[in-house]
Enzyme design. Structure first.
Site, mmCIF file in Angstrom:
data_model
loop_
_atom_site.group_PDB
_atom_site.id
_atom_site.type_symbol
_atom_site.label_atom_id
_atom_site.label_comp_id
_atom_site.label_asym_id
_atom_site.label_seq_id
_atom_site.Cartn_x
_atom_site.Cartn_y
_atom_site.Cartn_z
ATOM 1 N N GLU A 98 -16.009 0.386 13.872
ATOM 2 C CA GLU A 98 -15.868 0.672 12.443
ATOM 3 C C GLU A 98 -15.559 -0.399 11.479
ATOM 4 O O GLU A 98 -15.178 -1.574 11.775
ATOM 5 C CB GLU A 98 -14.887 1.673 12.169
ATOM 6 C CG GLU A 98 -13.331 1.440 12.794
ATOM 7 C CD GLU A 98 -12.377 2.538 12.609
ATOM 8 O OE1 GLU A 98 -12.399 3.393 13.693
ATOM 9 O OE2 GLU A 98 -11.584 2.585 11.596
ATOM 10 N N CYS A 118 -9.431 -2.336 22.245
ATOM 11 C CA CYS A 118 -8.617 -3.474 22.202
ATOM 12 C C CYS A 118 -7.900 -3.347 23.405
ATOM 13 O O CYS A 118 -7.416 -2.265 23.893
ATOM 14 C CB CYS A 118 -8.052 -3.383 20.883
ATOM 15 S SG CYS A 118 -6.567 -4.723 20.835
ATOM 16 N N CYS A 122 -0.943 -2.323 21.084
ATOM 17 C CA CYS A 122 0.225 -2.089 20.054
ATOM 18 C C CYS A 122 0.660 -0.412 19.929
ATOM 19 O O CYS A 122 -0.426 0.201 20.029
ATOM 20 C CB CYS A 122 -0.134 -2.819 18.744
ATOM 21 S SG CYS A 122 -0.370 -4.386 18.926
ATOM 22 N N GLY A 165 -9.615 -4.607 17.430
ATOM 23 C CA GLY A 165 -9.808 -5.785 18.534
ATOM 24 C C GLY A 165 -8.941 -6.801 18.016
ATOM 25 O O GLY A 165 -8.339 -6.875 16.862
ATOM 26 N N GLU A 166 -8.929 -7.958 18.857
ATOM 27 C CA GLU A 166 -8.125 -8.887 18.588
ATOM 28 C C GLU A 166 -8.881 -10.102 18.529
ATOM 29 O O GLU A 166 -9.359 -10.566 19.763
ATOM 30 C CB GLU A 166 -7.071 -9.034 19.735
ATOM 31 C CG GLU A 166 -6.283 -10.423 19.831
ATOM 32 C CD GLU A 166 -5.518 -10.994 18.604
ATOM 33 O OE1 GLU A 166 -5.036 -10.058 18.099
ATOM 34 O OE2 GLU A 166 -5.736 -12.179 18.266
ATOM 35 N N SER A 197 -6.627 -11.685 11.628
ATOM 36 C CA SER A 197 -5.191 -11.332 11.843
ATOM 37 C C SER A 197 -5.058 -11.235 13.691
ATOM 38 O O SER A 197 -5.805 -10.675 14.178
ATOM 39 C CB SER A 197 -5.178 -9.889 11.184
ATOM 40 O OG SER A 197 -3.855 -9.523 11.751
ATOM 41 N N LEU A 221 3.618 -9.378 12.898
ATOM 42 C CA LEU A 221 4.962 -9.735 13.423
ATOM 43 C C LEU A 221 5.745 -8.553 13.758
ATOM 44 O O LEU A 221 6.049 -8.369 14.871
ATOM 45 C CB LEU A 221 5.759 -10.453 11.933
ATOM 46 C CG LEU A 221 7.023 -11.009 12.312
ATOM 47 C CD1 LEU A 221 6.920 -12.080 13.458
ATOM 48 C CD2 LEU A 221 7.625 -11.605 10.999
ATOM 49 N N HIS A 222 5.842 -7.623 12.986
ATOM 50 C CA HIS A 222 6.359 -6.239 13.067
ATOM 51 C C HIS A 222 7.840 -6.014 13.604
ATOM 52 O O HIS A 222 8.240 -5.126 13.894
ATOM 53 C CB HIS A 222 5.369 -5.442 13.982
ATOM 54 C CG HIS A 222 3.848 -5.483 13.538
ATOM 55 N ND1 HIS A 222 3.690 -5.372 12.134
ATOM 56 C CD2 HIS A 222 2.870 -5.368 14.344
ATOM 57 C CE1 HIS A 222 2.304 -5.441 12.127
ATOM 58 N NE2 HIS A 222 1.712 -5.423 13.291
ATOM 59 N N ASN A 296 0.668 3.643 9.115
ATOM 60 C CA ASN A 296 -0.383 4.919 9.070
ATOM 61 C C ASN A 296 0.242 5.749 10.257
ATOM 62 O O ASN A 296 -0.226 5.336 11.413
ATOM 63 C CB ASN A 296 -1.567 4.090 9.124
ATOM 64 C CG ASN A 296 -2.099 4.069 7.796
ATOM 65 O OD1 ASN A 296 -2.050 4.805 6.894
ATOM 66 N ND2 ASN A 296 -2.739 2.850 7.437
ATOM 67 N N CYS A 339 -6.462 1.921 11.281
ATOM 68 C CA CYS A 339 -7.159 1.165 11.985
ATOM 69 C C CYS A 339 -7.482 1.884 13.115
ATOM 70 O O CYS A 339 -6.743 2.533 13.815
ATOM 71 C CB CYS A 339 -6.350 -0.224 12.561
ATOM 72 S SG CYS A 339 -5.716 -1.394 11.553
HETATM 73 N N1 SAH Z 1 -5.507 -7.700 16.657
HETATM 74 C C1 SAH Z 1 -5.304 -8.072 15.328
HETATM 75 C C2 SAH Z 1 -5.909 -7.489 14.088
HETATM 76 C C3 SAH Z 1 -5.944 -6.059 14.234
HETATM 77 S S1 SAH Z 1 -5.062 -4.698 13.448
HETATM 78 C C4 SAH Z 1 -3.614 -7.966 14.907
HETATM 79 O O1 SAH Z 1 -2.839 -7.637 15.984
HETATM 80 O O2 SAH Z 1 -3.325 -8.492 14.013
HETATM 81 C C5 SAH Z 1 -4.806 -5.660 11.714
HETATM 82 C C6 SAH Z 1 -3.268 -5.115 11.264
HETATM 83 O O3 SAH Z 1 -3.021 -3.876 11.106
HETATM 84 C C7 SAH Z 1 -2.309 -5.430 12.393
HETATM 85 O O4 SAH Z 1 -1.352 -6.060 11.690
HETATM 86 C C8 SAH Z 1 -1.777 -4.357 13.157
HETATM 87 O O5 SAH Z 1 -0.691 -4.553 13.654
HETATM 88 C C9 SAH Z 1 -1.791 -3.356 11.896
HETATM 89 N N2 SAH Z 1 -1.656 -1.771 12.263
HETATM 90 C C10 SAH Z 1 -2.593 -1.253 13.420
HETATM 91 N N3 SAH Z 1 -2.418 0.136 13.325
HETATM 92 C C11 SAH Z 1 -1.590 0.421 12.366
HETATM 93 C C12 SAH Z 1 -1.128 1.560 11.681
HETATM 94 N N4 SAH Z 1 -1.098 2.519 12.327
HETATM 95 N N5 SAH Z 1 -0.133 1.175 10.629
HETATM 96 C C13 SAH Z 1 -0.156 0.241 10.038
HETATM 97 N N6 SAH Z 1 -0.482 -0.974 10.366
HETATM 98 C C14 SAH Z 1 -1.376 -0.771 11.557
#
Ligand code: SAH
Length: 353
Positions: A98, A118, A122, A165-166, A197, A221-222, A296, A339
């Site tokens: 997508e 991926c 996460c 994806g990463e 990212s 970072l999160h 989200n 995502c």
């Molecule tokens: N793999 C890469 C890029 C993909 S995700 C990465 O981890 O950065 C892009 C961003 O959206 C990342 O910061 C990811 O952690 C965040 N993300 C993924 N799912 C999400 C969700 N449900 N709510 C908010 N952010 C989300």
């Protein structure tokens, strides 16, 4: 035919130099490579028959040896709330990916996927639920942008590699993609208009710093400390937060590009007073931008976003302490904005059939 097809080379993944050598190898003049590159990457041709400045026999020869793999449009969802569109594409082997188009005053930005699925897992993300299916080729990353530009008839000016994806887990293809999309012989999108990212794969962040690029690196970072990060992101178990931050500093030092930090705000997990305090200590003094993303909610995951009031309080606290911070404006919430959600929903629908 499927068998014939698999033998054909993926012509869109050759870069400008490679395509010229490739033409030499099949007994053609290298300048043919230049012409074909322009058809594929500037004029966005999707069939050799469109390459009218090539002779018929050459077009037929190309068709025998190479393939312009098309991403088939499965669905296009247009948001009613804001100028955002979400696309689901089917690749030549049936994989689903997508992409998202976001229109801004400054131009059209496309968010692309770098892998089908991926393997980073996460906890709050829908993309990792089915694991990694496979890496995308440069042509498949480019193809998302090309298709959207053609479907809308509008120029794409910005690219974010923040879809499924990463990118740093698909390093070589991703790097080639960046070089090709910013190539003056192709769409020529400025590297400063590209953001990638990463969840923080330290060795590849350092490698990327040395590639002489001008793209922005965004770090997911999160969590404001090692323990919190590990709770949300399994990959954090592989690299200490201090190493990840050092890699960001190194990227800045080498490229002069200010890093972005992304922080998904999750209710009662990382949105408290202590989190804000720790985040301030972590980021203070760094030339960076912090992007807060109210999480989200994903159907398969049990995470909630904080109330708007709490998110604002969190942001204000950081701002007062000198951190350059924004809350990401939500887009496309009516069209499976998060995502990997569209792709998931499609997979679920197929299962139910
Ligand atoms: N793999 C890469 C890029 C993909 S995700 C990465 O981890 O950065 C892009 C961003 O959206 C990342 O910061 C990811 O952690 C965040 N993300 C993924 N799912 C999400 C969700 N449900 N709510 C908010 N952010 C989300």
């Amino acid at each position: 035919m499927e068998t014939d097809r698999s033998k054909k080379k993926d012509i869109v993944s050759f870069d400008y130099e490679e395509l010229q050598s490739e033409m030499r190898e099949i007994g053609e003049k290298p300048f043919r490579g230049k012409q074909i590159y322009s058809w594929l990457h500037e004029k966005l041709a999707d069939d050799f028959s469109q390459m009218t400045n090539l002779s018929m026999p050459l077009r037929e020869k190309l068709d025998r040896l190479y393939e312009i793999r098309k991403a088939e449009l499965v669905t296009r969802q247009i948001s009613k709330k804001d100028p955002t569109e979400k696309y689901l594409f089917k690749l030549f082997d049936g994989c689903m990916i997508e992409s998202v188009l976001m229109k801004y005053d400054y131009g059209n930005s496309v968010c692309i996927s770098s892998q089908a699925g991926c393997r980073m897992g996460c906890r709050f993300c829908a993309s990792g639920i089915g694991g990694l299916v496979r890496n995308l080729t440069p042509s498949e990353m480019l193809g998302q942008i090309y298709r959207i530009q053609k479907l809308t008839g509008e120029r794409v000016s910005n690219v974010v590699v923040m879809g499924t994806g990463e990118p740093l887990d698909n390093y070589d293809n991703f790097l080639k993609f960046v070089r090709m999309i910013s190539d003056e012989h192709g769409l020529n999108i400025g590297q400063r208009s590209i953001t990638a990212s990463t969840c923080g794969i330290v060795p590849n962040m350092k490698r990327l710093a040395e590639e002489n690029l001008q793209i922005t690196l965004a770090l997911s970072l999160h969590g404001s400390n090692q323990e919190k990060r590990e709770k949300l992101m399994p990959v954090a178990g592989r690299y200490e937060l201090s190493e990840v931050m050092e890699a960001c500093d190194y990227y800045f030092e080498k490229t002069g590009r200010r890093p972005t930090f992304e922080y998904s705000l999750v209710k009662d997990v990382n949105d408290g007073e202590d989190d804000a305090k720790e985040l301030i200590l972590l980021l203070r003094g760094r030339n960076c931008h912090l992007n807060l993303i109210p999480v989200n909610p994903v159907k398969e995951r049990d995470f909630q976003r904080p109330d708007r009031k709490n998110a604002l309080a969190f942001k204000n606290k950081l701002e007062k302490n000198g951190i350059n911070v924004t809350i990401r404006r939500e887009r496309g919430s009516d069209i499976d904005g998060a995502c990997g959600q569209l792709r998931r929903r499609y997979a679920d629908a197929k299962k139910e059939k």
